[in-house]
Enzyme design. Structure first.
Site, PDB file in Angstrom:
ATOM      1  CG  HIS A  55      -2.169  -0.876   0.949  1.00 38.98           C
ATOM      2  ND1 HIS A  55      -3.225  -0.482   0.159  1.00 38.98           N
ATOM      3  CD2 HIS A  55      -2.456  -2.140   1.355  1.00 38.98           C
ATOM      4  CE1 HIS A  55      -4.130  -1.450   0.105  1.00 38.98           C
ATOM      5  NE2 HIS A  55      -3.679  -2.482   0.811  1.00 38.98           N
ATOM      6  CG  ASP A  57       1.159   0.402  -5.630  1.00 42.04           C
ATOM      7  OD1 ASP A  57       0.356   0.789  -4.753  1.00 42.04           O
ATOM      8  OD2 ASP A  57       0.867  -0.434  -6.513  1.00 42.04           O
ATOM      9  N   GLY A 142      -8.712 -13.889  -8.018  1.00 43.83           N
ATOM     10  CA  GLY A 142      -9.169 -13.094  -6.869  1.00 43.83           C
ATOM     11  C   GLY A 142      -8.501 -13.476  -5.560  1.00 43.83           C
ATOM     12  N   GLY A 144      -5.536 -12.400  -4.609  1.00 46.16           N
ATOM     13  CA  GLY A 144      -4.548 -11.400  -4.215  1.00 46.16           C
ATOM     14  C   GLY A 144      -3.172 -11.647  -4.815  1.00 46.16           C
ATOM     15  CB  SER A 147      -5.633 -13.529 -11.224  1.00 47.43           C
ATOM     16  OG  SER A 147      -6.616 -12.902 -10.428  1.00 47.43           O
ATOM     17  CG  ASP A 192      -0.758  -5.667  -8.415  1.00 42.12           C
ATOM     18  OD1 ASP A 192       0.114  -5.608  -7.540  1.00 42.12           O
ATOM     19  OD2 ASP A 192      -1.978  -5.606  -8.163  1.00 42.12           O
ATOM     20  CE1 TYR A 242      -5.108  -1.003  -3.436  1.00 39.69           C
ATOM     21  CE2 TYR A 242      -6.135   0.633  -4.837  1.00 39.69           C
ATOM     22  CZ  TYR A 242      -5.020  -0.096  -4.462  1.00 39.69           C
ATOM     23  OH  TYR A 242      -3.827   0.104  -5.102  1.00 39.69           O
TER      24      TYR A 242
HETATM   25  C1  GLA Z   1      -3.290  -4.163  -4.980  1.00 38.50           C
HETATM   26  C2  GLA Z   1      -3.040  -3.080  -6.030  1.00 38.50           C
HETATM   27  C3  GLA Z   1      -1.577  -2.643  -6.019  1.00 38.50           C
HETATM   28  C4  GLA Z   1      -1.110  -2.288  -4.607  1.00 38.50           C
HETATM   29  C5  GLA Z   1      -1.496  -3.383  -3.620  1.00 38.50           C
HETATM   30  C6  GLA Z   1      -1.180  -3.004  -2.205  1.00 38.50           C
HETATM   31  O1  GLA Z   1      -2.610  -5.338  -5.324  1.00 38.50           O
HETATM   32  O2  GLA Z   1      -3.363  -3.554  -7.323  1.00 38.50           O
HETATM   33  O3  GLA Z   1      -1.380  -1.567  -6.911  1.00 38.50           O
HETATM   34  O4  GLA Z   1      -1.623  -1.046  -4.226  1.00 38.50           O
HETATM   35  O5  GLA Z   1      -2.876  -3.719  -3.705  1.00 38.50           O
HETATM   36  O6  GLA Z   1       0.188  -2.876  -2.035  1.00 38.50           O
END
Ligand code: GLA
Length: 412
Positions: A55, A57, A142, A144, A147, A192, A242
């Site tokens: 959290h 980026d 889904g 985390g 995907s 990601d 989020y």
């Molecule tokens: C998700 C978001 C990323 C990042 C993470 C937390 O995976 O897609 O961009 O913010 O949460 O680090």
């Protein structure tokens, strides 16, 4: 109870990995069954785990993810009609994206990741050819492990291949991030998509989310590996929380009078946050601490100090739980059990990975003891929650790439 790869029944076991060659062969065979011809192009994009830097980026921070050897695989061949016909082997569902009209969001929901990327190419002025395309994956959807980013990046990779383009890597990742914002409605950061594009075998990736610089952090020491523990639960909260976290970080930066929390220091925060709402103060404290932990962890990985990296991972988890408030009881339980197994049992560190509110934890473990750690950890998690976790190990893997047509013989 889950059956292990060796067929015995007992504690939850590690899932065995299928090699990329096998996955490609299977995807090519599925394509042939569906479209009655061999694919002309194949491409894959990996999922990711984030070792540390959570959290941050979207605050221009530093993150240190790695690509894993779980992939989205795509197979395609040309067709004369101006349409991309898609079949998802996973959902057993079709979608079609006409190329003569403006690309819009549509059904089924998963097709929006592809629609967003196709739209991005069209925005760049690219004329795309018609395709029939099959999607296969061994990434939990889904869970985390990104995907959705893998789906976007695989789409970009196969579009490049089929249309003889070579979109520069940073542009490709940003185009995929835009697809996620505009077509999936998730205001994610860049981690990601960057991890899926830039993944490198035996390397973690230190990504500077402000400059977009990606620095490989070598990890040739095969005595450590990454255990992924999927709690197999996902709380709905994630989708609304989020964007809220992102907004709270922006508010904190604004209150400090700076462009992003990347530039903030703990002293600045202490001096200025006296009358701030408690939540905003806590979010900022997490981000500032997490960026510092990530910087430190990159140095410790290079020095092979896994004990030190592990301590930072536990600290990261505590901060995500207490200050950023994105953990949940199941993730906390996994981290607690991992801590109890401890160094003596082969666990260096453990934390939640990704957006939170369910999904996966990762533990850095002694590679020789990964199976034993998984059995104990999985067994205790199942005992306390009644949920069977899914677990596998991965070393840092390569990023998205076009693939050769299958070299393996067909399945008999
Ligand atoms: C998700 C978001 C990323 C990042 C993470 C937390 O995976 O897609 O961009 O913010 O949460 O680090």
């Amino acid at each position: 109870m889950q059956t292990s790869s060796t067929g015995s029944v007992g504690a939850p076991a590690l899932l065995a990995a299928r090699s990329l060659a096998v996955k490609v062969r299977d995807a090519a065979e599925a394509f042939a069954r569906r479209f009655r011809c061999a694919p002309s192009w194949l491409a894959c994009a990996p999922g990711r785990i984030n070792v540390i830097g959570e959290h941050v980026d979207y605050c221009d921070g530093l993150v240190m993810p790695m690509a894993i050897d779980r992939h989205v695989i795509m197979a395609a061949s040309p067709i004369t009609e101006p349409v991309i016909k898609i079949f998802s082997e996973v959902n057993c569902e079709d979608a079609a994206v006409p190329l003569e009209r403006t690309i819009e969001r549509g059904q089924p929901a998963w097709s929006n990741y592809l629609r967003g990327v196709i739209h991005g190419y069209r925005e760049r002025g690219e004329t795309l050819r018609g395709l029939q395309l099959l999607i296969d994956t061994d990434l939990p959807i889904g869970g985390g492990l990104s995907s959705s980013a893998a789906l976007e990046v695989a789409t970009a990779t196969i579009l490049d291949l089929a249309n003889q383009r070579q979109t520069p890597q940073v542009e490709k990742a940003l185009l995929c991030q835009r697809a996620e914002h505009d077509f999936a409605g998730v205001p994610c950061g860049i981690m990601d998509q960057f991890a899926s594009v830039f993944g490198r075998e035996n390397n973690l990736l230190l990504i500077d989310c402000r400059s977009h610089e990606v620095t490989p952090v070598p990890l040739h020491d095969h005595s450590v590996t990454f255990l992924v523990i999927n709690t197999n639960i996902r709380h709905n909260l994630g989708s609304s929380e989020y964007p809220l976290r992102r907004a709270q970080c922006e508010e904190a930066a604004q209150l400090l009078g700076i462009a992003s929390l990347r530039n903030a220091t703990p002293t600045q925060l202490d001096e200025k946050s006296g009358d701030w709402p408690e939540a905003i103060k806590k979010r900022a404290r997490h981000v500032i601490g997490e960026i510092a932990r990530t910087r430190r962890a990159a140095d410790l990985v290079q020095g092979g100090d896994w004990h030190g990296v592990g301590e930072l991972m536990y600290a990261s988890h505590d901060s995500l739980r207490d200050d950023f408030e994105v953990s949940c009881s199941e993730l906390d339980l996994v981290v607690r059990i991992a801590g109890e197994i401890g160094l003596d049992g082969g666990v260096f560190g453990c934390r939640m990975t990704g957006g939170g509110f369910g999904g996966c934890c990762i533990a850095v473990v002694d590679a020789r003891r990964a199976e034993a750690v998984a059995a104990t950890l999985g067994g205790r998690y199942q005992g306390e929650t009644g949920i069977v976790p899914t677990m596998f190990v991965s070393r840092p893997a390569a990023g998205a790439t076009p693939l050769e047509l299958p070299l393996l013989p067909p399945k008999s």
